[in-house]
Each structure stands twice: as C-alpha cells, then as structure tokens.
Write a protein that holds these residues in place. Structure first.
Motif, PDB file in Angstrom:
ATOM      1  N   THR A 121      10.699  14.988  -2.399  1.00 14.93           N
ATOM      2  CA  THR A 121      11.466  14.079  -3.779  1.00 14.93           C
ATOM      3  C   THR A 121      10.784  12.748  -3.870  1.00 14.93           C
ATOM      4  O   THR A 121      11.474  12.195  -3.163  1.00 14.93           O
ATOM      5  N   PRO A 122      10.105  12.429  -5.087  1.00 14.72           N
ATOM      6  CA  PRO A 122       9.880  11.226  -5.130  1.00 14.72           C
ATOM      7  C   PRO A 122      11.144  10.342  -5.425  1.00 14.72           C
ATOM      8  O   PRO A 122      11.883  10.663  -6.236  1.00 14.72           O
ATOM      9  N   ILE A 123      10.974   9.055  -4.877  1.00 19.43           N
ATOM     10  CA  ILE A 123      12.070   8.207  -5.137  1.00 19.43           C
ATOM     11  C   ILE A 123      11.659   6.957  -6.164  1.00 19.43           C
ATOM     12  O   ILE A 123      12.467   6.820  -7.141  1.00 19.43           O
ATOM     13  N   SER A 124      10.974   6.066  -5.942  1.00 19.81           N
ATOM     14  CA  SER A 124      10.543   5.191  -6.689  1.00 19.81           C
ATOM     15  C   SER A 124       8.849   4.738  -6.508  1.00 19.81           C
ATOM     16  O   SER A 124       8.559   4.739  -5.251  1.00 19.81           O
ATOM     17  N   THR A 125       8.245   4.190  -7.299  1.00 22.82           N
ATOM     18  CA  THR A 125       6.957   3.584  -7.025  1.00 22.82           C
ATOM     19  C   THR A 125       7.316   2.217  -6.482  1.00 22.82           C
ATOM     20  O   THR A 125       8.432   1.723  -6.487  1.00 22.82           O
ATOM     21  N   ALA A 248      -8.592   4.618 -13.540  1.00 21.55           N
ATOM     22  CA  ALA A 248      -8.381   4.948 -12.102  1.00 21.55           C
ATOM     23  C   ALA A 248      -7.962   3.735 -11.386  1.00 21.55           C
ATOM     24  O   ALA A 248      -8.485   2.936 -10.975  1.00 21.55           O
ATOM     25  N   SER A 249      -6.366   3.800 -11.286  1.00 19.05           N
ATOM     26  CA  SER A 249      -5.905   2.829 -10.484  1.00 19.05           C
ATOM     27  C   SER A 249      -5.064   3.237  -9.493  1.00 19.05           C
ATOM     28  O   SER A 249      -4.611   4.654  -9.652  1.00 19.05           O
ATOM     29  N   SER A 250      -4.816   2.894  -8.136  1.00 23.42           N
ATOM     30  CA  SER A 250      -4.230   3.412  -7.260  1.00 23.42           C
ATOM     31  C   SER A 250      -2.698   2.839  -7.299  1.00 23.42           C
ATOM     32  O   SER A 250      -2.467   1.801  -7.754  1.00 23.42           O
ATOM     33  N   TRP A 251      -1.741   3.672  -6.535  1.00 21.18           N
ATOM     34  CA  TRP A 251      -0.595   3.301  -6.763  1.00 21.18           C
ATOM     35  C   TRP A 251       0.172   3.979  -5.365  1.00 21.18           C
ATOM     36  O   TRP A 251      -0.239   4.628  -4.493  1.00 21.18           O
ATOM     37  N   ASN A 252       1.439   3.245  -5.008  1.00 23.95           N
ATOM     38  CA  ASN A 252       1.955   3.775  -3.771  1.00 23.95           C
ATOM     39  C   ASN A 252       3.471   4.025  -4.245  1.00 23.95           C
ATOM     40  O   ASN A 252       4.204   3.182  -5.214  1.00 23.95           O
ATOM     41  N   ALA A 253       4.170   4.918  -3.675  1.00 23.17           N
ATOM     42  CA  ALA A 253       5.646   5.122  -3.942  1.00 23.17           C
ATOM     43  C   ALA A 253       6.176   5.900  -2.584  1.00 23.17           C
ATOM     44  O   ALA A 253       5.604   6.019  -1.479  1.00 23.17           O
TER      45      ALA A 253
END
Length: 323
Positions: A121-125, A248-253
């Motif tokens: 379950t994703p919470i937040s970026t 194309a950008s990278s992200w973390n969450a």
C-alpha cells in the motif's frame, strides 16, 4: 462514611482506568507503537535513493521520538526488499522504499513472489530527481536538437550509454531514432566512457554527475522531466527541444504491507508529509538534486499505476524479453 468513601474511591479508580484506557485507545488509533520503524531500501548504501531515505528517516525519528532505521537489501529489480516488506507484519513498522524501478519490475519479470499492487500500500512520495541527456564537453553536439538530427541522419551510429536502460529506450522510440544502447552498472563508468569517447551521449540520473556538470566537464543538453528543473532552470526539457513524449524522471515513495490498517497509513502519511515539508529536509534533498514532494496515499497509488503502464508500454515497444 467509610463505605461512602470506599465507593467514591472505586468510582475515582474506575474513572482513572477509563481515562487511561482512553489514552491507550487514542494512542492505538494513532497507529504506531514505540518500536523501531524499519525502511527496507532496494539499493546499496550511498546512492541518491538511499540518502533520500536516510534524510527523511532522521526527521521521522525526531518527530515520532522513536528509531527509524534503514535496512539495505539490494537485488535485481528490488525484489528481495519488496518481498520482505510485503510479507512483514502489517503494523506500520516495516516500510518499503518504492520507486519508478518498482513499476519496471512489474513488467520485466514473469514471476514475482508478491504482487506490487495488491501486496503493498503506497503511503506518500518523498521526492523526484531528474534524468538528463549529457555529452562530453568536447562533443560536437552542443544542444539536444543537434544530437537528434545526427541520430536520424546516421541510423545505428549513435552510441548511448546509460544505467537507465528503459529511459534510453524511451528516448529512441519517442525521438524515432535508431541508436545503440550501451548499458552500465554505475554512473562513474558512464562518465568515464563518455569522456573517453567510447559513447557519444548518455541518458543518466543527474545527481551523481552534478559536479561534472557544474565544472563543465560534461554538457547537459536536456532534462527529461515534465517541466524544467527548478534546480537547473536554464536547461530545456527534451519536450521543449522537440521530442514530444520523452518524459522520464525518477521518484521515491514509501509503502507498507497491504493489510496495514487505514489509521496507521493515515498516521504515517501525516508524519511523512511533515518530514518532507520540513525546510531543513527540503534543503538537504535539494543538495542531492532531489525535489522534495509528498503526496496522499491515493496520489501515490495512482502514480505507481501510471508508471506501471508507461514502462510496460516501453518494454513492449522495445521488445525487451521478460526475465
């Protein structure tokens, strides 16, 4: 009198117990005990994702008054880290550092020991960081348009180095060029090959090479985000430079096991948002060329779903075999 006093004492004790029970219920509703929280990171220590997680973890620890520790579990596709969290107790104390790589993994592997969407379950970026197209300072290509024009006029002759294989594939398909992609395991090797003229250009995460860019050892021709980077306002996007769809950008969450109670997810989201929006955290992330940005669980889940589709389309178009 004694009986009355005794009765009053019982009433007071009961009231006190009820009050304590209320506090306990309230604390439980907040969703977390005081045990350490573990963030499982699917990369080795020292990279931009790992450092981002550590910066946020330190602030979370301060806010919560309890340890928030990083557990590095690098593996192909981040499978080991994701599986560890998916099968952990759903109590908010074991979290997964999710990324665009998580979306790629869904499409790149035939069999996974977990379901990225159903079991997490994703919470937040936490933040976004740019990818760019770079050349050596002595390269004949001084802007993005020149690079694309050469590739179109000389099919198969342009060599593109990258640790971001799918971003390079996206460049090929959106620009309509025939180029050779040379994969690398680390950014330093990409830069060495670029400066040694073994490759003509590179599609690479910018954070590890900002020093090279600032010293003008390499040229940054374009960034691949939706908009210009606020950290590099004078550098155009690939779309501005004529290649529509090259984003194309990278992200973390952060994500938790899927059966984590809603109140726990809400509490974690509240704390993560506060941490990411902390000015000192934003400053530290900016120094890493990461744009701090938190989100709601719903927004994060929508991001993951859209990224799964997008990178799935790139894999299909590029005819990359599943592993």
């Amino acid at each position: 009198m004694k009986r009355r006093h005794f009765t009053q004492s019982l009433i007071s004790a009961a009231a006190g117990a009820a009050l304590l029970a209320g506090f306990a219920t309230s604390a439980q509703a907040q969703g977390l005990s005081n045990r350490p929280i573990r963030i499982v990171v699917p990369f080795g220590a020292g990279g931009v994702a790992d450092v981002t997680a550590r910066v946020v973890a330190q602030q979370l620890s301060t806010q919560l008054g309890q340890p928030v520790v990083i557990d590095n579990k690098p593996s192909a596709g981040g499978i080991v880290a994701a599986d560890t969290v998916a099968k952990s107790a759903p109590d908010g104390h074991t979290l997964f550092l999710m990324s665009n790589g998580s979306a790629v993994t869904v499409n790149l592997f035939n069999h996974l020991p977990f379901d990225m969407v159903k079991d997490l379950t994703p919470i937040s970026t936490l933040g976004y960081f740019d990818i760019g197209v770079i050349t050596d300072a002595k390269s004949p290509f001084k802007n993005f348009g020149e690079l694309v024009s050469y590739a179109k006029a000389n099919p198969g002759k342009l060599n593109l180095g990258s640790t971001q294989h799918l971003a390079a594939e996206l460049f090929k398909t959106t620009a309509g060029i025939d180029a050779q992609i040379v994969p690398f395991n680390g950014t330093p090797a990409v830069v060495t090959a670029l400066r040694g003229k073994q490759i003509d250009a590179a599609v690479e995460i910018l954070t590890p090479i900002m020093g090279q860019i600032n010293s003008k050892a390499v040229n940054l021709l374009a960034v691949t985000g939706e908009k210009r980077s606020p950290l590099l306002p004078n550098v155009p996007t690939a779309q501005e430079s004529g290649v529509k769809g090259f984003v194309a950008s990278s992200w973390n969450a952060l994500a938790a096991p899927s059966k984590t109670p809603a109140d726990v997810i809400a509490r974690l989201n509240k704390e993560i948002n506060a941490a990411v929006n902390n000015p000192e955290v934003a400053k530290k992330l900016k120094e890493l060329n990461v744009q701090a940005q938190a989100s709601t669980p719903e927004q994060t889940a929508k991001l993951l779903q859209s990224e799964i589709k997008r990178w799935g389309d790139v894999i299909t178009a590029s005819k990359i075999p599943k592993q």
